[in-house]
Each structure stands twice: as C-alpha cells, then as structure tokens.
Design an enzyme around this catalytic site. Structure first.
Site, PDB file in Angstrom:
ATOM      1  N   GLU A 113      67.176  22.311 -29.911  1.00 38.84           N
ATOM      2  CA  GLU A 113      67.994  21.300 -30.582  1.00 38.84           C
ATOM      3  C   GLU A 113      67.147  20.077 -30.897  1.00 38.84           C
ATOM      4  O   GLU A 113      66.203  19.767 -30.151  1.00 38.84           O
ATOM      5  CB  GLU A 113      69.163  20.872 -29.691  1.00 38.84           C
ATOM      6  CG  GLU A 113      70.088  22.006 -29.295  1.00 38.84           C
ATOM      7  CD  GLU A 113      71.074  21.622 -28.196  1.00 38.84           C
ATOM      8  OE1 GLU A 113      72.071  22.333 -28.055  1.00 38.84           O
ATOM      9  OE2 GLU A 113      70.834  20.627 -27.483  1.00 38.84           O
ATOM     10  N   LYS A 115      66.133  16.317 -30.818  1.00 38.70           N
ATOM     11  CA  LYS A 115      66.348  15.270 -29.811  1.00 38.70           C
ATOM     12  C   LYS A 115      66.612  13.953 -30.542  1.00 38.70           C
ATOM     13  O   LYS A 115      65.684  13.294 -30.999  1.00 38.70           O
ATOM     14  CB  LYS A 115      65.134  15.157 -28.893  1.00 38.70           C
ATOM     15  CG  LYS A 115      65.340  14.202 -27.724  1.00 38.70           C
ATOM     16  CD  LYS A 115      64.144  14.208 -26.801  1.00 38.70           C
ATOM     17  CE  LYS A 115      64.398  13.288 -25.613  1.00 38.70           C
ATOM     18  NZ  LYS A 115      64.567  11.878 -26.019  1.00 38.70           N
ATOM     19  N   ASP A 117      67.449  10.154 -31.450  1.00 46.17           N
ATOM     20  CA  ASP A 117      67.061   8.874 -30.858  1.00 46.17           C
ATOM     21  C   ASP A 117      68.256   7.931 -30.922  1.00 46.17           C
ATOM     22  O   ASP A 117      68.377   7.086 -31.811  1.00 46.17           O
ATOM     23  CB  ASP A 117      65.871   8.291 -31.618  1.00 46.17           C
ATOM     24  CG  ASP A 117      65.219   7.146 -30.861  1.00 46.17           C
ATOM     25  OD1 ASP A 117      65.518   6.987 -29.656  1.00 46.17           O
ATOM     26  OD2 ASP A 117      64.414   6.420 -31.455  1.00 46.17           O
ATOM     27  N   TYR A 225      76.809  18.141 -28.346  1.00 38.54           N
ATOM     28  CA  TYR A 225      76.017  19.334 -28.021  1.00 38.54           C
ATOM     29  C   TYR A 225      76.225  19.875 -26.606  1.00 38.54           C
ATOM     30  O   TYR A 225      75.673  20.906 -26.265  1.00 38.54           O
ATOM     31  CB  TYR A 225      74.524  19.038 -28.206  1.00 38.54           C
ATOM     32  CG  TYR A 225      74.068  17.739 -27.579  1.00 38.54           C
ATOM     33  CD1 TYR A 225      73.967  17.590 -26.202  1.00 38.54           C
ATOM     34  CD2 TYR A 225      73.743  16.643 -28.374  1.00 38.54           C
ATOM     35  CE1 TYR A 225      73.556  16.403 -25.633  1.00 38.54           C
ATOM     36  CE2 TYR A 225      73.328  15.442 -27.823  1.00 38.54           C
ATOM     37  CZ  TYR A 225      73.230  15.334 -26.448  1.00 38.54           C
ATOM     38  OH  TYR A 225      72.836  14.146 -25.887  1.00 38.54           O
ATOM     39  N   LYS A 312      58.320  15.982 -26.814  1.00 39.21           N
ATOM     40  CA  LYS A 312      58.350  14.760 -27.615  1.00 39.21           C
ATOM     41  C   LYS A 312      57.137  14.716 -28.538  1.00 39.21           C
ATOM     42  O   LYS A 312      56.017  15.057 -28.146  1.00 39.21           O
ATOM     43  CB  LYS A 312      58.386  13.530 -26.703  1.00 39.21           C
ATOM     44  CG  LYS A 312      59.605  13.521 -25.776  1.00 39.21           C
ATOM     45  CD  LYS A 312      59.813  12.194 -25.109  1.00 39.21           C
ATOM     46  CE  LYS A 312      60.483  11.214 -26.016  1.00 39.21           C
ATOM     47  NZ  LYS A 312      60.843   9.963 -25.371  1.00 39.21           N
ATOM     48  N   CYS A 407      44.695 -13.354  -6.212  1.00 40.93           N
ATOM     49  CA  CYS A 407      46.062 -13.316  -6.732  1.00 40.93           C
ATOM     50  C   CYS A 407      46.288 -14.481  -7.697  1.00 40.93           C
ATOM     51  O   CYS A 407      45.999 -15.637  -7.344  1.00 40.93           O
ATOM     52  CB  CYS A 407      47.062 -13.392  -5.580  1.00 40.93           C
ATOM     53  SG  CYS A 407      48.784 -13.505  -6.132  1.00 40.93           S
ATOM     54  N   CYS A 410      49.053 -16.955  -5.864  1.00 40.10           N
ATOM     55  CA  CYS A 410      48.841 -17.701  -4.604  1.00 40.10           C
ATOM     56  C   CYS A 410      47.376 -17.806  -4.201  1.00 40.10           C
ATOM     57  O   CYS A 410      47.064 -18.338  -3.128  1.00 40.10           O
ATOM     58  CB  CYS A 410      49.649 -17.063  -3.472  1.00 40.10           C
ATOM     59  SG  CYS A 410      49.079 -15.406  -3.027  1.00 40.10           S
ATOM     60  N   CYS A 425      48.169  -8.022  -3.565  1.00 41.81           N
ATOM     61  CA  CYS A 425      48.095  -9.306  -2.865  1.00 41.81           C
ATOM     62  C   CYS A 425      48.743  -9.099  -1.495  1.00 41.81           C
ATOM     63  O   CYS A 425      49.936  -8.770  -1.424  1.00 41.81           O
ATOM     64  CB  CYS A 425      48.845 -10.383  -3.644  1.00 41.81           C
ATOM     65  SG  CYS A 425      49.049 -11.920  -2.708  1.00 41.81           S
ATOM     66  N   CYS A 431      53.627 -15.365  -1.119  1.00 41.18           N
ATOM     67  CA  CYS A 431      53.340 -15.261  -2.559  1.00 41.18           C
ATOM     68  C   CYS A 431      54.654 -15.335  -3.334  1.00 41.18           C
ATOM     69  O   CYS A 431      55.496 -14.424  -3.215  1.00 41.18           O
ATOM     70  CB  CYS A 431      52.618 -13.946  -2.841  1.00 41.18           C
ATOM     71  SG  CYS A 431      52.166 -13.714  -4.563  1.00 41.18           S
TER      72      CYS A 431
END
Length: 671
Positions: A113, A115, A117, A225, A312, A407, A410, A425, A431
């Site tokens: 079938e 697909k 969108d 479907y 896909k 990081c 921090c 981190c 943080c």
C-alpha cells in the site's frame, strides 16, 4: 416526478456535485460557476425534501460543521495504534522476508500500500453509524476529533445496509491534496497569515481546530485501509479492503496483492517514480503479510507488528552553508552538537539547524571546518541531518571544528564513558539544563502527568528559585502566596497546578520510577523493574546479579541503576518523595480465580478459532490458574492449536513431544 425518476435524478446530481467539489477543492480547477453550482444544489435539496426516504446522509446538501470544541477529550484506543518499523534498504526488506519465511513457511502473500504522508485516524462505527474519530496520539490513547472528521466528505457518516458487523473500527490517513494546500496557503499569505510548511502540517493543524465550521472550509481527504473487530471477520487483509470499498469507504486503488518479495520490490520501484504524479504526498510503501491468521502467528514487538514494515523513499537532499556549531545539554547530561545553517528549503520546510549527534560525527566522519558547504537531508523525513561536505567549496584557510571539552552551561569538564559515543556533563545536580530537564521529564504525560504544570512553568519556577529538585514540586503549596506575585500566575492557575501536584501522588510506582529519570530506564523497563522488585527499597539494594535476572535488564541498565542508587543526593531525594506521599510500592491486585484446574500448567495459543478469540482463550486459561508462555520450550505443557497455525511452532512442539490440543479439548479439561 415518480420515485424511480427522483432516485435516478438524485443520484445524478449527487455524483455531479461531488465531482465539482473535488474539482474545486482538490484540483483547484473549477469547471462550473458558483451560481450554477448553487442552482444544482438547490435542485437536489428540493428533491430530497419531496422524497426524504431517498436522501443520502453524505449528500452535498448536508450542512457540515458549526460546532465549537473547547477542548478535545482523550480516548483510549480499543486496539493500540502501533507504529511500523522503517527501512530505506532493499536488503533489509529481503531480510524481513526471510524472517517471515522462517516463522510461517513459504506459503504467504504480501499486500503493498502507498504510505500516505498525513495524520493517522481511527474511526469507530456502531450499527453502520460513525460514532467516534480519534487521533493516533501516543498509540495507546488519542484525541476525540469526531466533530471535525465529520466534515470530510469522503468519510461516510452512515453506511447503507451491508454485511458489516455491529461494531468495528477503521484505520486510515487524513491528508490534504497539494493543489488545495497551495491554494489555501496563498490565501493565508494574502491575508498576512503565516503559511503552513507542508500539506501534512496543514492537515494536522486543521484536524485540531476548535471550530468545525472552519475545518469544513479546508478540504481534507482520507484513505482508509485497516479493519478491526473483536472476532475474526475476514481471512485476509486484501479481502477486508474489497469489503471496505463495497461498504462505501474510500480506499486507495493503487494497492497491490503480491505473491512474493520480488513483486514487492517491483511495486516499490514503480512508485519511486510515479509518486511525483500523484495529487498528494507519499513517503514510502507499506508491506503487510496478507493472511490474518499468519499475522497473529507472527505477533508483535513492544512497538510494532512483526508482519508489516514500511519502506521509505530516499529523502530530498540540498546544499547550504554551515554558519556555526552550538551545543545542547539534555536532562541526562548528554551534550549534543547542533549545526546552525544558512536557511534552505528542504522537503517543504525551511531548515536552519541540523543535528550532528556527537564528537565523532564532527571530527572523524565529516571532518567539519568553519564555513563548510554541506549537504543536508531529512533522516526519516523528519530530523535534518548533515550527510557530507562539499570539499570543492572548502576555504583554503578554514579551521577544523573541534568538539568542546567543558559543559557549555556550567563549565564542568565533560566525560565520556567507555564504549559510548556521547560526552556527558557529570554535574547532574548543579547543571541548570539537567536540573530543569529532569523536572520537565518528571511532570511529563508518560511519567507523573501533572496537570497545570508545563515545561515553561518548570523553567520559570526554577529561575525564580521555587524549585531545584523534583521533591520541591511537592512543597509548592507551602509557597502559594509567593506564587501569586509571579506575573501571569492567577489564583485559578495556581489552584489547578497545586491540584495536579496533589493528584499525582496517586500515580503508580512504575510511573514514579520512570519519572526519576534514571539513565536507560525507559517506560517499559520501569514497568518490568516495578513488577520484579515490588518496591523501591528492594530495587535500591539489589546487586548486579539480582538486577540482571529481571526481564529485559542487561549489563548497561543494571550498572546505571547501581550508580544512581549509590548517590547520596538521590537517596535523600527518594526519602523526601516518600514523605510527600508518592507511591514507591507496587499495588498488589487480588485475583479471584474461577478454579485452580490449570494451576502449575503452561500453555501457548496458536492459530485461529471459530468459537473464541485468542485473547478469550488466554483469559480462560489464566482465570483457571494457568500461565501463558511466549515461546515453545521443554517447560511447555500444552500447545492449543487452531486453524492456520505456523509450521515452525507445530514442528518444534512435535519434536519436544508437547501435547497439541484443540480449544474443545481445552474446555473439556475444565469439565
């Protein structure tokens, strides 16, 4: 006019007006003036008034829309709306085919079938009448959008007489044709409104509008479907598609019944070119095993059916300039690099950023330099990703980009665990993005689902020094008067928030455990741990050996749990949450058995049955003390076999001398 003549004229006018609607809304090519259209509509209305018994509920004369929905009700799906596994690879399709053959033999067919969108939708019909339309949501529950879905002309509101069951569910995809999308987007821009990025977003936004009269002005369409009932109604998916069309549903005629994987690959190749000639968007092909009993035999994983897969098509690719690289800190401390790009149109959307995943992606695979010209595509058509660098356009003196060492939030030196690609981190209690992220995760829908508290509110409360830990959320009621001083915090919103916090104390242990945000402990793993260890104390003191004996718990998860509970701050946090009244013990439900005739006995149910569904047989066995196993082994006592049972299970049970019984024999054992 006689009834026979009226019937013929009504059918002619209905067909003609529906075609004119299609020409106007979908093709954006009207072939009749508004005046002539209205005159024909009046003529049809007059005939329906004279002969009400001939009126069609789907007639173009029926006024659609006008109801306003203040909020959408959340509805639990009768059958979960699982997602499909995706592939872009022909080889993975061949591997999928081999897995199917290994499980059920060579005697099977596929249905291919398109697909679409669009937006997945579940429609429930009772006695031929559309009673409910629900979005996919999280797969378990979605939003009731029935009022809006009734505005879609291609969805029947009431079926004519037919051989359909009293109660059934239809799955399909709501979408918008490209011509209609372009016309409506032009109107939005002329009105100074922000245009939608693509037809799917336009369709999704339309379905969630509150005024169905506005929805009715936006021409949506729907292909159906999937057919679901409590009892087996058809032997194959292909048979169900023919019945859906016979009953009046809009099915897509591009589907094909394929005898083998080679025919599937031919179908995929055909539509890789033909998809651009369609009036709507597709992003791939769905491949399903045709026979329903074989689908049952193949079963499901936690997230998707084993009998279906989505192929896909390759994503669209564009070239643009890399402007800079910035870094985001997640709630677990993982630091993710993000590429900031010169804006470029890709697959219908303007792309400004793309993920770079980790340090290896920057320094080893792509070897990025400042100002590089890069190729970008959407991985899975969703998240933009840099695929490669155009080396011909690299500047002679461009500096290489190096992943950061500290990081960005921090300034703590980053750490990388052995065997992992990501840098972390370690300052999880100091943080800011980690602190906020943990609290946002805790209140989320899949965790504690605290009404009245959203991500932005958490961030604001953190910045205003109201909360620094999860446990602080349960102390907010002590500062209710201070909360009133915050801009946009009215008395009602504060009351709703505090009520939501109080209500969350009733959430079960598995939700609390997931909400704690232990690394690698997702929703499913939290449920398994809760069932195995029963309470937080047992889990906290469990050894590595004890942890890996639990279902689905491997080395990585076990070590992460041990590390989490060894932290003094985490132990203190759990004690505070206990004191606030959260659930840290599994609520044992008392089960009353019909009998203990199957006590100590194990069963597997395979195939299809005339008198019972497989779930009904499972309930009967468990109600009488029996246990259902997931696979055949020497521990199995009985294989309950129905029609179309897979050959591999039959062969294995025979080799192990496991008794194979029918559903009648099973019931006979109960007397």
């Amino acid at each position: 006019m006689s009834p026979i003549e009226a019937k013929k004229r009504i059918e002619e006018l209905t067909a003609e007006l529906k075609q004119h609607n299609y020409n106007y809304y979908v093709l954006a090519m009207p072939t009749i003036s508004d005046y002539d259209f209205d005159k024909k509509l009046e003529q049809l209305a007059e005939l329906e008034k004279q002969f009400p018994e001939l009126a069609d509920p789907d007639s173009p004369t029926q006024k659609v829309g006008g109801e306003v929905t203040k909020e959408f009700v959340t509805v639990r799906h009768r059958w979960p709306m699982l997602s499909l596994g995706n592939t872009y690879s022909e080889q993975e399709l061949l591997d999928f085919d081999q897995r199917i053959k290994k499980a059920i033999g060579d005697n099977f067919e596929y249905v291919c079938e398109l697909k679409f969108d669009g937006l997945s939708m579940s429609l429930t019909y009772e006695e031929g009448k559309l009673v409910r339309a629900v979005t996919r949501g999280d797969g378990v529950q979605g939003d009731d959008v029935t009022t809006n879905i009734r505005t879609i002309h291609t969805i029947p509101k009431r079926l004519k007489e037919g051989d359909y069951p009293e109660l059934f569910e239809i799955r399909g995809e709501v979408f918008m044709h490209r011509k209609a999308f372009e016309r409506l987007n032009d109107e939005r821009m002329q009105n100074g409104e922000v245009p939608y990025a693509n037809p799917r977003n336009f369709a999704s936004g339309t379905v969630k509008m509150q005024d169905s009269a506005e929805v009715a002005k936006r021409p949506l369409d729907c292909f159906l479907y999937g057919f679901y009932t409590d009892k087996t109604y058809f032997k194959t998916h292909w048979e169900s598609l023919q019945a859906l069309e016979r009953w009046g549903f809009n099915i897509n005629h591009s589907s094909r019944l394929c005898a083998n994987i080679n025919e599937v690959l031919e179908f995929i190749e055909l539509w890789d070119k033909e998809r651009f000639n369609l009036s709507y968007d597709i992003d791939g092909i769905v491949i399903k095993v045709n026979n329903y009993s074989q689908q049952q035999e193949l079963g499901f994983t936690a997230k998707s059916p084993r009998w279906a897969i989505a192929y896909k098509y390759k994503a669209e690719r564009v070239e643009t300039e890399l402007l800079s690289v910035t870094y985001q800190v997640g709630r677990t401390g993982a630091v993710t690099p993000v590429a900031n790009l010169r804006p470029v149109l890709l697959a219908g959307t303007t792309v400004k950023r793309a993920t770079l995943h980790n340090a290896d992606e920057i320094e080893i695979r792509l070897q990025l330099h400042e100002g590089d010209s890069v190729f970008v595509e959407k991985g899975g058509e969703i998240i933009p990703k840099i695929i490669s660098v155009n080396l011909d356009k690299r500047h002679a003196n461009a500096n290489p980009i190096h992943y950061i060492k500290k990081c960005p939030a921090c300034d703590t030196p980053l750490e990388r665990k052995e065997g992992e690609a990501a840098w972390y981190c370690p300052n999880d209690e100091g943080c800011p993005p980690q602190i906020v992220g943990k609290m946002q995760h805790f209140i989320s829908r899949k965790a504690m689902n605290i009404d009245g508290l959203g991500d932005e509110t958490i961030e604001l409360l953190y910045k205003r020094d109201f909360i620094h830990h999860i446990s602080d959320i349960y102390k907010l009621y002590e500062r209710a008067d201070e909360l009133k001083q915050i801009e946009r915090f009215g008395e009602k919103s504060i009351t709703n928030m505090l009520d939501g916090v109080e209500k969350s104390k009733q959430m079960p242990f598995e939700k609390v455990l997931f909400g704690l945000g232990i690394r690698y402990v997702g929703e499913t793993v939290a449920k398994k741990l809760a069932l195995h260890f029963k309470n937080i104390d047992n889990l906290a003191k469990a050894s590595y050996e004890e942890l890996i004996t639990a279902e689905e718990i491997g080395d990585r998860i076990a070590r992460s749990i041990i590390e989490y509970f060894s932290g003094e701050i985490h132990a203190q946090e759990i004690e505070k949450l206990k004191a606030s009244g959260l659930q840290f013990v599994v609520e044992e439900k008392e089960v009353t058995l019909a009998s203990d005739k199957f006590a100590g006995k194990t069963f597997i149910i395979s195939g299809t049955f005339e008198k019972f569904s497989r779930d009904e047989l499972k309930d009967i066995i468990e109600a009488n003390g029996g246990k259902i196993l997931s696979s055949i082994s020497a521990k199995l006592n009985y294989l309950v076999a129905g029609d179309n049972m897979g050959p591999s299970k039959l062969e294995k049970a025979t080799k192990l001398n496991i008794p194979i019984i029918s559903d009648d024999e099973l019931m006979g054992m109960l007397g």
